[in-house]
Design a protein around this motif. Structure first.
Motif, short mmCIF file in Angstrom:
data_model
loop_
_atom_site.label_atom_id
_atom_site.label_comp_id
_atom_site.label_asym_id
_atom_site.label_seq_id
_atom_site.Cartn_x
_atom_site.Cartn_y
_atom_site.Cartn_z
N ARG A 1 0.91 -1.21 0.02
CA ARG A 1 -0.07 0.12 -0.02
C ARG A 1 0.93 1.23 0.10
N ASP A 2 0.52 2.17 -0.38
CA ASP A 2 0.90 3.59 -0.52
C ASP A 2 0.76 4.26 1.02
N ASP A 3 1.28 3.57 2.24
CA ASP A 3 1.16 4.42 3.36
C ASP A 3 1.50 5.81 3.45
N LEU A 4 2.79 5.96 2.97
CA LEU A 4 3.15 7.40 2.95
C LEU A 4 2.43 8.68 2.30
N GLY A 5 1.95 8.02 1.18
CA GLY A 5 0.97 8.95 0.29
C GLY A 5 -0.12 9.31 0.96
N THR A 6 -0.64 8.15 1.65
CA THR A 6 -2.15 8.23 2.50
C THR A 6 -1.86 9.33 3.65
N ALA A 7 -0.73 8.90 4.24
CA ALA A 7 -0.52 9.73 5.41
C ALA A 7 -0.33 11.17 5.14
N LYS A 8 -0.07 11.48 4.16
CA LYS A 8 0.27 12.69 3.63
C LYS A 8 -0.98 13.57 3.58
N GLN A 9 -2.06 12.76 2.72
CA GLN A 9 -3.25 13.09 2.25
C GLN A 9 -4.05 13.42 3.45
N LEU A 10 -3.75 12.79 4.50
CA LEU A 10 -4.67 12.77 5.87
C LEU A 10 -4.21 13.62 6.89
N ALA A 11 -2.95 14.41 6.29
CA ALA A 11 -2.23 15.42 7.24
C ALA A 11 -1.77 14.74 8.53
N TRP A 12 -1.45 13.54 8.33
CA TRP A 12 -0.79 12.65 9.57
C TRP A 12 0.65 13.34 9.64
N ILE A 13 1.28 13.26 8.62
CA ILE A 13 2.86 13.71 8.21
C ILE A 13 2.71 14.94 7.37
N PRO A 14 3.60 16.06 7.46
CA PRO A 14 4.10 16.30 8.84
C PRO A 14 3.14 16.72 9.86
N PRO A 15 3.37 16.07 10.92
CA PRO A 15 2.00 16.59 11.87
C PRO A 15 2.37 17.80 12.73
N THR A 16 1.23 18.66 12.97
CA THR A 16 1.28 19.94 13.47
C THR A 16 1.68 19.52 14.77
N PRO A 17 2.01 20.46 15.65
CA PRO A 17 2.06 20.06 17.06
C PRO A 17 0.78 20.14 17.55
N LEU A 18 -0.13 20.77 17.51
CA LEU A 18 -1.54 20.39 17.98
C LEU A 18 -1.97 18.86 17.66
N TYR A 19 -1.78 18.56 16.18
CA TYR A 19 -2.12 17.23 16.00
C TYR A 19 -1.29 16.20 16.53
N LEU A 20 -0.22 16.36 17.08
CA LEU A 20 0.58 15.63 18.06
C LEU A 20 0.12 15.29 19.46
N ILE A 21 -0.47 16.30 19.85
CA ILE A 21 -1.03 16.42 21.22
C ILE A 21 -2.37 15.71 20.96
N LYS A 22 -3.09 15.91 19.95
CA LYS A 22 -4.31 14.94 19.85
C LYS A 22 -4.04 13.52 19.86
N MET A 23 -2.88 13.36 19.10
CA MET A 23 -2.58 11.74 19.00
C MET A 23 -2.22 11.28 20.27
N ALA A 24 -1.38 11.94 21.13
CA ALA A 24 -1.08 11.40 22.52
C ALA A 24 -2.38 11.14 23.17
#
Length: 174
Positions: free
Chosen positions: A141-164
Motif C-alpha cells: 500500500r502507499d501508506d506514506l502517500g495516504t499519511a500525507k493526504q490525511l495530514a498525519w505527516i508532517p504533523p502539526t504540534p496540535l495534531y501530535l497532542i491530539k494523537m497522544a
C-alpha cells in the motif's frame, strides 16, 4: 475444468472479497475465506483481526469501516495465474474516526484522531485461492502517500497532542 474458468472464478471471488471489506456482511466472509485463511498484512491491526479465517478478515473490515467513512475500492486490474490472484486497486474514504495501530504484541502503538480528510490509497493485493475460498492474503500500500493526504505527516504540534490523547484513550479501553 480448464485453467481459464478456474482463474475467472478465483478472480471473481477475490474481487468480491475486496468489496466485502467496505460493504459486506459477516456471513459474506464465511463464504469468501477458508477457516484457516491467513492475512499476512495484519501485524499492525487490532488483535481481533489477527486470528485466522473469516473472523479475522471481518475484524479487519470493521476496523477500517470504523475509521473511514464512505469506504470503497476501485478495482483497476486483476490477474490470475493458477491459485494466485493479483489485484491493483485504490481504497477511498474519509478519515472520520480515530484509527489505532498496534505493536506485534498487541499493545497500542499509535492512534490517529479523525482529520475529516478524504484519501485515495493505491494498493496491490495478492491472494492464494484453494477450493473456491481465499487461504492467504498479502498487500502493498502507499501508506506514506495516504499519511500525507490525511495530514498525519508532517504533523502539526496540535495534531501530535491530539494523537497522544487519543492513544491514552485507546490504551485505557484495552
Amino acid at each position: 475444468m480448464d485453467g481459464t474458468r478456474v482463474s475467472r472464478t478465483a478472480s471473481d471471488l477475490v474481487v468480491r472479497s475486496i468489496h466485502a471489506m467496505a460493504t459486506g456482511e459477516r456471513a459474506d466472509f464465511d463464504l469468501l475465506y477458508a477457516p484457516s485463511a491467513v492475512d499476512r498484512e495484519n501485524v499492525l491491526q487490532p488483535p481481533p483481526s489477527r486470528v485466522p479465517g473469516p473472523a479475522g478478515f471481518w475484524a479487519t473490515a470493521q476496523w477500517l469501516r470504523t475509521a473511514f467513512a464512505d469506504l470503497r475500492y476501485d478495482i483497476h486490474h486483476v490477474i490470475a495465474d493458477g491459485d494466485m490472484v493479483a489485484v491493483n486497486s485504490t481504497m477511498n474514504g474519509t478519515h472520520a474516526s480515530a484509527i489505532a495501530f498496534y505493536t506485534p504484541d498487541g499493545g497500542v502503538d499509535a492512534v490517529f484522531p479523525p482529520t475529516g480528510r478524504s484519501f485515495a490509497m493505491a494498493q496491490s493485493h495478492w491472494f492464494r485461492v484453494q477450493d473456491d475460498r481465499i487461504v492467504e492474503h498479502w498487500a502493498t500500500r502507499d501508506d506514506l502517500g495516504t499519511a500525507k493526504q490525511l495530514a498525519w505527516i508532517p504533523p502539526t504540534p496540535l495534531y501530535l497532542i491530539k494523537m497522544a490523547r487519543a492513544k491514552r484513550r485507546v490504551a485505557r479501553l484495552g
